[in-house]
Write an enzyme that holds these catalytic residues in place. Structure first.
Site, mmCIF file in Angstrom:
data_model
loop_
_atom_site.group_PDB
_atom_site.id
_atom_site.type_symbol
_atom_site.label_atom_id
_atom_site.label_comp_id
_atom_site.label_asym_id
_atom_site.label_seq_id
_atom_site.Cartn_x
_atom_site.Cartn_y
_atom_site.Cartn_z
ATOM 1 N N ARG A 70 0.810 -1.218 0.000
ATOM 2 C CA ARG A 70 0.000 0.000 0.000
ATOM 3 C C ARG A 70 0.842 1.267 0.000
ATOM 4 O O ARG A 70 0.374 2.315 -0.437
ATOM 5 C CB ARG A 70 -0.992 -0.026 1.164
ATOM 6 N N GLU A 107 4.068 -8.828 14.929
ATOM 7 C CA GLU A 107 3.335 -9.349 16.080
ATOM 8 C C GLU A 107 3.374 -10.877 16.120
ATOM 9 O O GLU A 107 3.457 -11.488 17.175
ATOM 10 C CB GLU A 107 1.891 -8.849 16.034
#
Length: 187
Positions: A70, A107
């Site tokens: 993106r 994460e």
């Protein structure tokens, strides 16, 4: 004249914010995903985002860097607006010539980013553009790649900052002291 520019900037920011949609429980329960696809689908909103990012750029930017995927969407038109080159930072195996690599923690694992070793001339003034600042891992890794290229990272700009994830701490740790965002999500 200054008041008109300030009003236009505020209107552009409000438009961008209104086009970012909350999607609850995506990609997993308890997560409120911020979807930018309505922003991209709106010519006026997309233009407002590009204009806002470009307006906060320091002078004399040689190259705008955008990260897969993106970041590409916003960085390329910002580069055109600034009269600068665009350089993509990609995931491994996507670039055909010799690359520098930088890995970082996510994460739930690790990721690696790459850039062509000859992508930017040493000493160039570089601006990094991405869609979101979350934990700061992607931008921190990109800063590491830029150090390997021996260029000057002069500014980082994002469309949206998820402030509650403390990504600015990662920017500070990477030595990034010039940052702008169109909108900030506090929690």
């Amino acid at each position: 004249m200054l008041d008109l520019a300030h009003t236009a900037a505020a209107q552009g920011r409000a438009l961008v914010e209104s086009l970012i949609t909350d999607v609850p429980d995506f990609p997993k329960p308890g997560v409120m995903f911020k979807d930018i696809t309505p922003l991209l689908a709106s010519p006026e909103g997309f233009e407002a985002a590009v204009e806002s990012i470009a307006a906060h750029a320091p002078s004399d930017i040689d190259v705008v860097v955008g990260m897969e995927a993106r970041g590409f969407i916003f960085a390329a038109p910002v580069a055109l607006k600034l009269g600068a080159g665009f350089v993509p930072v990609r995931k491994p195996g996507k670039l055909p010539r010799p690359v520098f690599e930088e890995s970082f923690a996510l994460e739930y694992g690790h990721e690696t980013l790459t850039v062509h070793k000859d992508a930017i001339k040493p000493g160039a003034r570089v601006m990094v553009v991405d869609d979101v600042l979350a934990t700061g891992g992607t931008i921190g890794a990109t800063a590491g790649l830029l150090r390997q290229l021996d260029v000057q990272l002069v500014h980082v700009a994002v469309v949206m900052e998820l402030a509650f994830l403390d990504g600015r701490k990662a920017l500070d740790a990477a030595g990034i002291d010039s940052f702008s965002t169109i909108c900030t999500v506090e929690g």
